[in-house]
Design a protein around this motif. Structure first.
Motif, mmCIF file in Angstrom:
data_model
loop_
_atom_site.group_PDB
_atom_site.id
_atom_site.type_symbol
_atom_site.label_atom_id
_atom_site.label_comp_id
_atom_site.label_asym_id
_atom_site.label_seq_id
_atom_site.Cartn_x
_atom_site.Cartn_y
_atom_site.Cartn_z
ATOM 1 N N LEU A 15 -5.911 -6.098 7.752
ATOM 2 C CA LEU A 15 -4.645 -5.364 7.743
ATOM 3 C C LEU A 15 -3.608 -6.028 6.842
ATOM 4 N N CYS A 23 3.876 -0.474 8.165
ATOM 5 C CA CYS A 23 3.068 -0.074 9.321
ATOM 6 C C CYS A 23 1.807 -0.928 9.425
ATOM 7 N N LEU A 24 1.161 -1.209 8.297
ATOM 8 C CA LEU A 24 -0.042 -2.038 8.313
ATOM 9 C C LEU A 24 0.271 -3.456 8.789
ATOM 10 N N GLN A 42 0.836 -3.391 12.490
ATOM 11 C CA GLN A 42 -0.450 -3.297 13.187
ATOM 12 C C GLN A 42 -1.130 -4.658 13.263
ATOM 13 N N LEU A 89 0.372 -6.574 16.089
ATOM 14 C CA LEU A 89 -0.102 -6.090 17.385
ATOM 15 C C LEU A 89 -1.513 -6.603 17.695
ATOM 16 N N ASN A 123 -4.837 -2.020 22.831
ATOM 17 C CA ASN A 123 -4.187 -2.066 21.527
ATOM 18 C C ASN A 123 -4.920 -1.220 20.499
ATOM 19 N N GLN A 128 -3.463 2.130 18.923
ATOM 20 C CA GLN A 128 -3.163 2.233 17.495
ATOM 21 C C GLN A 128 -3.793 3.472 16.871
ATOM 22 N N MET A 155 -1.364 5.893 14.841
ATOM 23 C CA MET A 155 -1.581 6.413 13.489
ATOM 24 C C MET A 155 -1.717 7.933 13.492
ATOM 25 N N TYR A 212 -7.339 4.079 5.030
ATOM 26 C CA TYR A 212 -7.339 4.656 6.378
ATOM 27 C C TYR A 212 -8.687 5.263 6.753
ATOM 28 N N PHE A 254 -11.770 0.721 13.553
ATOM 29 C CA PHE A 254 -11.157 0.776 14.876
ATOM 30 C C PHE A 254 -12.097 1.403 15.893
#
Length: 486
Positions: A157, A238-239, A242, A245, A313, A317, A321, A391, A398
């Motif tokens: 990330l 945003c990345l 993340q 997090l 998490n 996420q 997104m 993405y 993910f």
């Protein structure tokens, strides 16, 4: 004369251009050594390591350093010649040859300036810094699946964030086709800040026949058919958010763990030490385990909580997104796979819909008579070519993380509920420990104690861990107290 030659040599060694410096240093190394012989020559017998270092440079011999080392053998021990090597290269190569005077009045260290790195090397150095940022310790206090969250994922990330930031703020992230009435920078900045839009129905029309580009068409004053894109200037932030997090559960566990494993192993991960030292450290470890055998449940449950937070998490996420991309991310990966398998004539690219290359922008300004004029522009977003690849990868990554973490948590539930599984795990993982010792320890200890022993077994030398387990089992067998399992 000698002073002049001495000053010339020092000036040469302090030169900024490495090629010229090496040539001049090599051409005058012997001369410098002769000039310094009465007081302090260019190097001494201690210069031999410098020569060895030159020879260790992946087969690349550098004559100036060797000549300087040879000159040092004819001098005194007041100077040292050595080669400076660049770290991290497989084939070490010479950056500079330097000489340092260790004696004499007014003498100070002199080191040649390293050759200047190119822009590609500077960019690689930025990403090499990520390795130290997520450096994994040789002491493991968690599971491999948990490490995927805070090491690999965080590094991915942050790297993506740096890539997008570089493309966004170095170069033009947006280029709009405009009229001469508006300066180019003004229109580009306006459309970048105030977002652009596409026409939803234009994505299903044929390019070159019905529309000039996917998503570009006459809006005919309809606001409902518009899809606005306001996210692209926030992708890099945003990345990075993340990544923070994903590292949060690791930060919590690192604080709750408190360095217990590191303190208990006492360098016993390497079994090479004296028998007296080894015996003393084993006794300290055994005494701690015996005295605190019932007090590790809460410590283990906090780790399981961190694993649960990791699952929450990664699933959260996905929905984050999905909200970020106006509800189009949850099925993004499936849509991409369907698009790749569809017929070329009928397929519809979901990546173009979420990350369009061509968009529209409307700019209003006052006309000559004071009336408001509406100017329509078509904008190119080259940054979205990078964003869509990022993405797509994150969607599948993910999903894999969520699957592995779910399996890990189900496994933890079985460990908590079944002491028999704990016995099998210890037997399977540490085959050198006797079965009766494993049975005695699991039966007379709690789940938290089992977790601590399992972590210690992964970090301590296998022979030392075997001895500790056997002695602990013997103590438990001799003890009349039966500790309740929990």
């Amino acid at each position: 004369m000698a002073a002049g030659r001495k000053r010339s040599c020092n000036d040469t060694l302090l030169g900024t251009k490495m090629s010229a410096e090496i040539k001049r240093c090599g051409g005058r190394s012997a001369g410098c050594g002769v000039a310094h012989e009465p007081a302090a020559a260019a190097a001494a017998a201690a210069a031999a390591p410098g020569e060895d270092a030159c020879r260790a440079g992946g087969g690349r011999q550098v004559e100036p350093c060797r000549e300087l080392a040879e000159a040092g053998r004819r001098g005194t021990k007041s100077n040292l010649a050595w080669c400076v090597y660049r770290e991290g290269e497989r084939d070490s190569w010479l950056l500079g040859c330097a000489a340092r005077r260790r004696g004499g009045a007014g003498a100070g260290p002199a080191l040649s300036t390293a050759s200047r790195l190119g822009p590609d090397d500077n960019m690689l150095d930025i990403f090499r810094g990520l390795k130290s940022f997520v450096k994994i310790s040789h002491i493991h206090i968690d599971s491999p699946v948990f490490r995927l969250h805070y090491s690999i994922t965080v590094m991915i990330l942050v790297a993506f964030s740096l890539i997008v930031t570089t493309r966004q703020y170095v170069g033009n992230p947006i280029d709009c086709i405009h009229t001469k009435d508006i300066p180019e920078d003004v229109l580009n900045t306006f459309c970048w800040i105030h977002s652009t839009y596409t026409i939803k129905s234009a994505f299903h029309k044929k390019v070159g026949v019905d529309v000039p580009h996917k998503g570009i068409d006459n809006s005919r004053g309809s606001q409902e058919d518009r899809k606005s894109y306001m996210y692209y200037q926030w992708v890099c932030f945003c990345l990075f958010f993340q990544a923070i997090l994903f590292y949060t559960p690791r930060w919590l566990w690192k604080n709750w763990e408190g360095g217990k494993i590191h303190a208990l192993i006492m360098d016993l991960d390497v079994g090479i030490c004296s028998e007296v030292e080894k015996k003393q450290k084993k006794k300290l470890l055994l005494d701690y385990l015996w005295d605190n055998l019932r007090y590790h449940n809460w410590w283990a449950y906090r780790y399981y909580l961190c694993e649960l937070l990791s699952l929450v998490n990664v699933v959260g996420q996905m929905f984050l997104m999905n909200r970020f991309f106006d509800g189009a991310f949850l099925t993004f990966g499936i849509d991409v796979l369907t698009f790749m398998e569809s017929d070329q004539e009928d397929r519809w690219d979901p990546m173009i819909y979420i990350f369009p290359r061509m968009t529209k922008c409307t700019f209003h300004k006052y006309g000559v008579s004071g009336e408001i004029e509406k100017l329509d522009a078509v904008c190119i977003l080259p940054l979205n070519v990078v964003n869509e690849k990022i993405y797509v990868f994150l969607w599948f990554w993910f999903l894999l993380l969520a699957f592995l973490t779910t399996l890990s948590l189900l496994f933890r539930v079985l460990i908590i509920m079944s002491p028999r599984i704990r016995v099998y795990l210890l037997r399977f993982r540490f085959r050198m420990v006797r079965r009766d010792a494993v049975d005695a320890i699991v039966v007379r200890s709690r789940m938290g104690d089992w977790f601590l022993l399992y972590m210690l077994g992964q970090n301590v030398d296998c022979l030392i861990f075997r001895d500790v387990m056997h002695e602990l089992a013997d103590r438990l067998k001799r003890s009349p107290v039966m500790l309740p399992d929990a």
